[in-house]
Design a protein around this motif. Sequence first.
Motif, short mmCIF file in Angstrom:
data_model
loop_
_atom_site.label_atom_id
_atom_site.label_comp_id
_atom_site.label_asym_id
_atom_site.label_seq_id
_atom_site.Cartn_x
_atom_site.Cartn_y
_atom_site.Cartn_z
N TYR A 194 0.84 -1.20 0.00
CA TYR A 194 0.00 0.00 0.00
C TYR A 194 0.88 1.25 0.00
CZ TYR A 194 -3.66 3.29 1.35
OH TYR A 194 -4.54 4.34 1.38
N TYR A 236 0.37 2.65 -3.79
CA TYR A 236 -0.97 3.25 -3.77
C TYR A 236 -1.05 4.47 -4.69
CZ TYR A 236 -5.07 5.80 -2.20
OH TYR A 236 -6.26 6.49 -2.19
N GLU A 247 -9.30 6.84 -6.44
CA GLU A 247 -8.92 6.49 -5.07
C GLU A 247 -9.85 5.42 -4.50
OE1 GLU A 247 -8.99 10.32 -3.18
OE2 GLU A 247 -6.89 10.74 -3.71
N GLN A 303 -8.66 1.74 -3.35
CA GLN A 303 -8.91 1.34 -1.97
C GLN A 303 -9.74 0.07 -1.90
OE1 GLN A 303 -10.55 4.84 -0.10
NE2 GLN A 303 -8.63 5.95 -0.26
N PHE A 305 -7.49 -2.85 -2.44
CA PHE A 305 -6.73 -3.18 -1.22
C PHE A 305 -7.62 -3.84 -0.17
CE2 PHE A 305 -3.36 -0.44 -2.85
CZ PHE A 305 -2.23 -1.15 -2.46
#
Length: 169
Positions: A11, A15, A33, A37, A40
């Motif tokens: 991450y 990221y 985003e 996310q 993840f």
Amino acid sequence: MADEETVRELYEGCYRRLVGQVFAVCGNRGEAEDAVQEAFVRAVEKPRRFAQIDNQEAWLRTVALNVLRSRYRRATRFHGLLSRQPAPVTTTTGMSADRVALVDALRQLPYEQREAIALHHIVDLPIREIAAQLGVAEGTIKARLTRGRARLAPLVHEFADDAEEVNHV
């Protein structure tokens, strides 16, 4: 615990890069985003399984693009967005005007062409890998790239003309 640490390190390491890549496809930083996310989150849900994946960043990118694709399909069905003109990209802190103009031009392309161009030219993936990630034939990716570049050229050329006029003043 080691599996969670692997996800945390990944991450921290990729990221921002993934958000930038996904942003090039969707043209909306918030959506990019959210999609990254979500990718993840799916990795954290099954950390041992995620740890066994050879190219974890590619897996995360694929999941994020699938999230975008799914959202795009739902929005298209619900709102009839296919016939609407995409909204211009607003300036985002830290982004140059030419980057914003490029993303705005990309948003005017059909989603599949935009996706292929972003993955090939921004993420710098070879055609073979793009085809594998998207689950389509290499010839399909080549066609999307050719058609997308043809549609993108006048849009980018238009921006370049505007920039030259500013430089000559």
